[in-house]
Design a protein around this motif. Structure first.
Motif, PDB file in Angstrom:
ATOM      1  N   THR A  72      12.742  -6.397  33.847  1.00 41.57           N
ATOM      2  CA  THR A  72      12.317  -6.155  32.287  1.00 41.57           C
ATOM      3  C   THR A  72      13.343  -5.418  31.668  1.00 41.57           C
ATOM      4  O   THR A  72      13.434  -5.286  30.342  1.00 41.57           O
ATOM      5  N   GLY A  73      14.286  -4.816  32.368  1.00 38.58           N
ATOM      6  CA  GLY A  73      15.463  -3.974  31.833  1.00 38.58           C
ATOM      7  C   GLY A  73      14.963  -2.632  31.575  1.00 38.58           C
ATOM      8  O   GLY A  73      15.663  -1.830  30.972  1.00 38.58           O
ATOM      9  N   LEU A  74      13.887  -2.279  31.819  1.00 42.84           N
ATOM     10  CA  LEU A  74      13.316  -1.027  31.657  1.00 42.84           C
ATOM     11  C   LEU A  74      13.179  -0.182  32.788  1.00 42.84           C
ATOM     12  O   LEU A  74      12.662  -0.546  33.927  1.00 42.84           O
ATOM     13  N   ASN A  75      13.213   1.263  32.784  1.00 40.84           N
ATOM     14  CA  ASN A  75      12.733   2.005  34.034  1.00 40.84           C
ATOM     15  C   ASN A  75      11.163   2.501  33.727  1.00 40.84           C
ATOM     16  O   ASN A  75      10.709   3.073  32.751  1.00 40.84           O
ATOM     17  N   PRO A  76      10.278   2.104  34.594  1.00 35.90           N
ATOM     18  CA  PRO A  76       8.964   2.262  34.585  1.00 35.90           C
ATOM     19  C   PRO A  76       8.525   3.765  34.502  1.00 35.90           C
ATOM     20  O   PRO A  76       7.436   4.085  34.011  1.00 35.90           O
ATOM     21  N   HIS A  77       9.301   4.619  34.899  1.00 36.37           N
ATOM     22  CA  HIS A  77       9.306   5.918  34.972  1.00 36.37           C
ATOM     23  C   HIS A  77       9.325   6.809  33.803  1.00 36.37           C
ATOM     24  O   HIS A  77       9.021   7.847  33.446  1.00 36.37           O
ATOM     25  N   THR A  78      10.376   6.046  32.896  1.00 39.55           N
ATOM     26  CA  THR A  78      10.559   6.764  31.787  1.00 39.55           C
ATOM     27  C   THR A  78      10.296   6.038  30.505  1.00 39.55           C
ATOM     28  O   THR A  78      10.372   6.714  29.253  1.00 39.55           O
ATOM     29  N   ALA A  79      10.234   4.777  30.445  1.00 34.61           N
ATOM     30  CA  ALA A  79      10.023   3.987  29.281  1.00 34.61           C
ATOM     31  C   ALA A  79       8.809   4.340  28.562  1.00 34.61           C
ATOM     32  O   ALA A  79       7.814   4.565  29.146  1.00 34.61           O
ATOM     33  N   SER A  80       8.823   4.367  27.288  1.00 34.81           N
ATOM     34  CA  SER A  80       7.946   4.693  26.248  1.00 34.81           C
ATOM     35  C   SER A  80       6.775   3.649  26.409  1.00 34.81           C
ATOM     36  O   SER A  80       7.164   2.643  26.662  1.00 34.81           O
ATOM     37  N   LEU A  81       5.679   3.856  25.828  1.00 35.79           N
ATOM     38  CA  LEU A  81       4.609   2.932  25.682  1.00 35.79           C
ATOM     39  C   LEU A  81       4.983   1.691  24.568  1.00 35.79           C
ATOM     40  O   LEU A  81       4.877   0.664  25.013  1.00 35.79           O
ATOM     41  N   ASP A  82       5.605   2.214  23.658  1.00 33.22           N
ATOM     42  CA  ASP A  82       6.072   1.273  22.669  1.00 33.22           C
ATOM     43  C   ASP A  82       7.293   0.260  23.140  1.00 33.22           C
ATOM     44  O   ASP A  82       6.963  -0.907  22.870  1.00 33.22           O
ATOM     45  N   GLU A  83       8.120   0.774  24.223  1.00 33.65           N
ATOM     46  CA  GLU A  83       9.168  -0.041  24.733  1.00 33.65           C
ATOM     47  C   GLU A  83       8.411  -0.903  25.806  1.00 33.65           C
ATOM     48  O   GLU A  83       8.780  -2.248  25.754  1.00 33.65           O
ATOM     49  N   ALA A 111       6.231  -6.685  26.712  1.00 35.35           N
ATOM     50  CA  ALA A 111       5.227  -7.463  26.813  1.00 35.35           C
ATOM     51  C   ALA A 111       5.068  -8.688  25.701  1.00 35.35           C
ATOM     52  O   ALA A 111       4.678  -9.667  26.184  1.00 35.35           O
ATOM     53  N   GLN A 112       5.353  -8.247  24.604  1.00 34.27           N
ATOM     54  CA  GLN A 112       5.373  -9.307  23.537  1.00 34.27           C
ATOM     55  C   GLN A 112       6.458 -10.406  23.579  1.00 34.27           C
ATOM     56  O   GLN A 112       6.255 -11.356  23.329  1.00 34.27           O
ATOM     57  N   SER A 113       7.908  -9.860  23.671  1.00 35.83           N
ATOM     58  CA  SER A 113       8.678 -10.641  23.748  1.00 35.83           C
ATOM     59  C   SER A 113       9.266 -11.406  25.064  1.00 35.83           C
ATOM     60  O   SER A 113       9.382 -12.472  24.813  1.00 35.83           O
ATOM     61  N   GLU A 114       9.126 -10.806  26.239  1.00 38.52           N
ATOM     62  CA  GLU A 114       9.305 -11.176  27.354  1.00 38.52           C
ATOM     63  C   GLU A 114       8.234 -12.051  28.105  1.00 38.52           C
ATOM     64  O   GLU A 114       8.413 -13.268  28.656  1.00 38.52           O
ATOM     65  N   ALA A 115       7.164 -11.322  28.004  1.00 37.73           N
ATOM     66  CA  ALA A 115       5.869 -11.954  28.632  1.00 37.73           C
ATOM     67  C   ALA A 115       5.119 -12.752  27.530  1.00 37.73           C
ATOM     68  O   ALA A 115       3.992 -13.533  28.224  1.00 37.73           O
ATOM     69  N   GLY A 116       5.546 -12.910  26.514  1.00 36.73           N
ATOM     70  CA  GLY A 116       4.771 -13.615  25.458  1.00 36.73           C
ATOM     71  C   GLY A 116       2.996 -13.291  25.308  1.00 36.73           C
ATOM     72  O   GLY A 116       2.172 -14.186  25.216  1.00 36.73           O
ATOM     73  N   VAL A 117       2.728 -12.122  25.503  1.00 35.43           N
ATOM     74  CA  VAL A 117       1.551 -11.467  25.489  1.00 35.43           C
ATOM     75  C   VAL A 117       1.275 -10.720  24.020  1.00 35.43           C
ATOM     76  O   VAL A 117       2.012  -9.945  23.808  1.00 35.43           O
TER      77      VAL A 117
END
Length: 331
Positions: free
Chosen positions: A158-169, A174-180
């Motif tokens: 995902t390119g994100l750190n799950p421990h520090t990423a914000s909910l908006d990130e 989820a919308q752009s990569e997972a298409g959800v």
């Protein structure tokens, strides 16, 4: 008038060969634990409480508003451990309402065991040894199963750190990569939580890339369930738990078990508040488990393994229905 109704399908789904494979698998599991002096136990399938996890739905016994078919034998087995600390295991039926699909059935077979004094690494060792003993030679699992921190796998996908990423990130990925769509994450997007977003991204992106047998460990603290919370090498608060994936399918879920009764009550209450927000039925807090833990649950690690899923790997079956004698639609 002729009867045009569909003929009744009374035959078992699994054939004799599959039935024999299941029997051999159960025998191998019991032999494995007998050689290690781990005691086989039985606990009730019906209880006055059940898992509070908002992601799980318990089945109520028909006509009873206060008797739940258990989602796992965890609570009763921990009460046994608090009374007599000993290595124990159980093979039993478990029930989760609304779960159906290629890897899910409302009624399924679960293997659960607890090892007093074990840490997560020791439990992963034992899970690996068991799985290798059950699966025939030539499978990838007979090599050393790799162990990957959850954060590493999540960042790679995902390119994100799950421990520090914000909910908006998390929502944006989820919308752009997972298409959800945001609405799919929660009926009301205001109810979206870090945990629900992490689960969605893990299932759509992270787990899909686990092409070889993998233990993911050190999950984000918000996904601690009934595991202890500690810190990883970078100082992030993490849930001391792991999941084993084989052929992209979750096979095992293990914890360094929480032993603090006050913290456990707090987690139950948080779960029920989230259930209320989601307009789901709340679950009575298991006061017997809390009393047992207050008396003293020993330091231990525990794990649940899906026996039907393990049988899928053993036999090469493509769906859980193939390995069940009578799937829900035939029961």
């Amino acid at each position: 008038m002729s009867d045009k109704s569909e003929p009744i399908c009374w035959q078992p789904q699994a054939d004799l060969e599959m039935t024999q494979s299941r029997a051999a698998l159960l025998a191998a599991i019991r032999s494995f634990f007998a050689a290690r002096d781990v005691i086989e136990v039985e606990t009730p399938l019906l209880g006055s409480s059940s898992a509070t996890d908002p992601n799980l739905e318990s089945c109520l016994l028909a006509g009873q508003s206060d008797r739940y078919l258990q989602t796992s034998p965890e609570f009763a087995m921990k009460r046994m451990l608090a009374a007599e600390p000993a290595a124990i295991y159980q093979i039993c039926k478990a029930f989760r309402a609304g779960e159906s699909g290629r890897r899910h059935n409302v009624e399924f077979t679960l293997l659960e065991w607890y090892q007093p004094g074990f840490d997560l690494a020791e439990l992963m060792d034992e899970v690996q040894t068991l799985v290798q003993a059950c699966i025939g030679s030539g499978h990838q699992v007979h090599e050393e199963i790799r162990r990957v921190p959850y954060a590493s796998a999540f960042h790679k996908s995902t390119g994100l750190n799950p421990h520090t990423a914000s909910l908006d990130e998390l929502l944006a990925v989820a919308q752009s990569e997972a298409g959800v769509a945001r609405e799919v994450i929660m009926t009301d997007s205001a109810l979206a939580t870090r945990s629900s977003c992490l689960d969605l991204l893990a299932s759509h992106l992270v787990e899909a890339e686990l092409s070889e047998p993998t233990f993911l460990y050190d999950y984000p603290a918000c996904q601690c369930a009934l595991a202890r919370v500690g810190k990883d090498g970078e100082g992030h608060r993490v849930a001391k738990r792991f999941e084993l994936f084989i052929e992209g399918m979750e096979l095992a879920n293990g914890y360094l078990e929480l032993t603090d009764a006050v913290e456990l009550r707090h987690r139950f209450e948080l779960d029920n508040r989230q259930r209320q927000l989601l307009k789901k039925a709340t679950i009575p807090v298991d006061e017997r488990l809390l009393a047992a833990m207050a008396c003293g649950l020993p330091d231990c690690a525990g794990v649940a393994v899906g026996v039907d899923r393990l049988l899928m790997v053993v036999t090469g079956a493509g769906s859980i229905q193939e390995v069940l004698t009578f799937p829900s639609e035939r029961a």
